[in-house]
Scaffold this active site. Sequence first.
Site, PDB file in Angstrom:
ATOM      1  CB  SER A   1      -2.227  -2.805  28.184  1.00 13.52           C
ATOM      2  OG  SER A   1      -1.081  -3.439  27.708  1.00 13.52           O
TER       3      SER A   1
ATOM      4  CB  SER B   1       0.600  -5.132  25.591  1.00 13.97           C
ATOM      5  OG  SER B   1      -0.937  -5.950  26.086  1.00 13.97           O
TER       6      SER B   1
ATOM      7  CE  LYS C   1       1.924  -1.650  29.666  1.00 16.13           C
ATOM      8  NZ  LYS C   1       1.639  -2.009  29.233  1.00 16.13           N
TER       9      LYS C   1
END
Lengths: 484, 489, 93
Positions: free
Chosen positions: B154, B178, B79
């Site tokens: 996210s 997330s 990420k």
Amino acid sequence: MRAYESVIGLEVHVELKTNSKIFCHSSTAFGGKQNTHVCPVCLGLPGSLPVLNRQVVEYGIRVALALNCSVARFCKFDRKHYFYPDLPKNYQISQYDLPLSYDGYLDFETDDGCTHQCGIVRVHMEEDAGKLIHREEVGESPAYALVDYNRTGVPLLEIVSEPDIRSAEEARAYLTELKTVVQYTGVSDCKMEEGSLRCDANVSVRPRGSKELGVKTEIKNLNSFRAVHRALDYEIERQIALCKEGRRIVQETRSWDEAKGVTAPMRGKEEAHDYRYFPDPDLVPLVISPSWIESVRRDLPEPPDARRRRYQEQYGLSVYNARVLTGSRETAEYFEECVRLYSRPKTVANWVMGDLTRLLNAEQVEIQDCRVRPAQLAALMRLIDDGTISGKIAKVILEEMFASGKDPETVIREKDLVQITDAGAISGLIEEVLAGHPGPVADYRQGKGKALGFLVGQVMKATKGKANPAMVNDLLKQKLDEGK
Amino acid sequence: MRFNDLTAHELRGLLLRRETSAVEICRSVFDLLAAVEGEIQAYITLDRAGALAKAETVDRDLRDGRELPPLAGIPFAIKDNMCTKGVLTTCGSRILRNFVPPYNATVVERLNAQRVVMIGKTNLDEFAMGSSTEHSSFFTTRNPWDTARVPGGSSGGSAAAVAAGSAVCALGSDTGGSIRQPAALCGVVGMKPTYGLVSRYGLVAFASSLDQIGPFTRDFTDCALVLNAICGHDERDSTSAPGELGDFTDFLVDDVRGMRIGMPQEYLSGGLDEGVRRIVLEAASVFEQRGAYVEETSLPHTDYALPTYYLIAPAEASSNLARYDGVRYGCRLENSTDVIDMFRLSRSRGFGAEVKRRIMLGTYALSAGYYDAYYLKALKVRTLIRRDFEEAFEKFDLLLAPTTPEPAFPIGDKTEDPIKMYLSDIYTLAVNLAGLPGVSLPGGFLNRLPIGIQLIGKPFGEGALLRAGYTFQQSTGHHLKRPRIRGEA
Amino acid sequence: MLTKSQVEHVALLARLYLDDEEKERYTTQLTKILEYARNLDELNTSDVPPTAHVLPLQNVFRQDVVGPHLPAEEAIGNSPEQEDGFFKVPRVL
């Protein structure tokens, strides 16, 4: 007595001399090239996290105890938010509602000999900000600023006093004693000129006898003890004048202008302060055990006020001498080491406060860096006692020792400075001097005592000062009186 | 050879038997990317050269007969809010669009020690604030199961990459769901470990007391292997849990007999989609059939988790994001009159709407006169939420719940109404407030969209989650289904 | 209910500029979120301690040892503007 009195509280920041910064491994060393003592943590890079340096807590407890504070069993760190380019995270890690320590006091003495006590509200830990260098507008190119983050994250203690101080002179005396006490704990150099001791002052005035506090101003940019004294004197007079005219005092931050000798309002901040303190979630609470506190207390050096009393009682020194010799821990330790090796404290005091201090001041050397070590100074004093050298020659030898770091014996040998105590040799020289100066000899014999001094001087000159002055005096008198 | 459906432990078998090479695996991932990335848009940055170079060193050591760590040669996605030295790290934000960190996050160093092959950095909602990747400053990632829908967020890029096969494993971060929410919407396993188990050093902070890094994988064996790699104490993170950890693969046991599983009734009512509810109940009966003891329970303060979260997380975020000012890194807007003007210009143009909304909210909640009413109040309710879980865990080994109230929603569906978007995390954020481990795993499908079920454990109870999840996957086949993506061979 | 001037003050504290449309929008949205947050007032928390940390950790320290610094070019390498090893910023009032 004046109709108004002033009420002063001081906020002092002291830089701690740890090896590394408060929350990272970067060096605290002074004077590195810009932005070279930095790492992801003190630069506030995204993703970096703080970890507390244990030595900072240890040092903080030392100062807290030296200022008679209670040390908190439980404390924590909070974030204090304000945007400024010298603050990499745009918040400062500090302590808000649960500081390291609180409720202390400091006794101090003003030059008139009066003793005072000032309460200490709190001593807490926080991180320092970086350095901004402002560049003026030049022609077409606008003004700008440069930022160096080497000082960012250097550990600080903030020491907040109660508003117990009543004059500029008291403020100076408080600050002097505070500096001495903190220096004794060995955690900071406390050099105002290098910024390792900084002071802001809160000051207000009120009609004498009133219990209510007046509107206060905060004075910044106080870069020396003298500045503290002058700025407060100025500000107190300014406020009293406003009061007398019936005008309002504005609560504001003012800056001391050393050159003009005035305080002036700092350029208006864009908004009222709202620091939005909250507990730093990246750091965990600090729990300080009684045993930790006790172990720090055990290792504390004897504080300056206790030492001053002891010097008077144990060594029979005057108040003044005791005060000067305890002015810094290094001076006191130097003095005591000398006394340990040479048992006449008053003589030691005279040498340390006299010739040695003169040399240190002239060369701007700290006593801990002095090349004349206590053992060498003790040896010099013994050489006077056993008649090897005169007191006068000793001063010359000390200068040489100070410059070269050599032992007094070495200096004496190299410069052939052993005192002449051979009566025959001295008598021979006296004969020569008497023969060469018939005028003064005649004067003396006619009762002009002054001429003796001249003749002694001539003999000493002939021996380059090495003759034992007492012997010269005696022998010369003897010879002159013989010839009457 | 097609590798894209295989797990890390299966690929390791092939590598050790010399049936393939790390370079071949890596090439196949980039071949797939060439075909599907235009549709999915999981990555912000790809590092083909770096990945191939890494794969070559793994192959060289394999040829030399050297022993290799369990994840050597496995294609990973990271990420884009974890710092990678020398590789762009944007956080999905304009303000960091050119930021190249001079250091590695601890998790990145630990993956490097495993010799994984990093494919690239994945898309996310800006600064991890969002539930769909629609708040990324750059583009929206598409759900591989239906590219008209969001992948969740996210960590939507990481979830989509693993679902699409453009990474075998990935790292995400989870502040209020997330990892688990996008794992549920993309049909993969996503675990948020106990707060403190994985170092946060190098994870760009959103809400420091809630953030935690965790893995996306296709099955629980891979999940345990990645946990082994990334967990453990780190002296650079003061909130990192101390102590030695065992081997998480020891918990990969196909047996839940005697396990006590609670189902919080508050998680099975309200706005929950009926189909999702049915899938959760089906999962409960799978566990019962395998010998677990399943019973309803209650977490009475559940309804307060969302408002609590939306005070604490923005407050911390407003502080953590203060450092983006255009001085030391990131973007600066020119032509400012002075430094304050520069700060305000850079931040206003650099941050997107959702980030600014949360900064405003958090700044307000911390400001003078409101701290006690909002922030302090939320910290107190946080205690009540923790206590609910503590009481439940006196009776149960783990809790079973839905991960999300509904399947992946269409792109654009919730962007206009922040509270509607925040409700996507209604079942996940209490776990962050309490610091507990939680995992989402594929529990079934609704209209060909994957549905996640969530298992919640005691602090440091990852072992129970692995055991239950592993047993569930041995008993069902939901995790074996793969999406068909346009463009894919 | 949040006022527009409160929103402007918060924007200043947070060092943001908001245009008129944003001021309108944030005033409405923040009011809505804060009203929602007032649901917490239903709970009596007078005897409840706050949870700032979920882990019961305390006294986490590092030793006072100097570690490596960032090389100078990396320290300032990401800065938008620099001069002679310094970070450069517009004038500070």
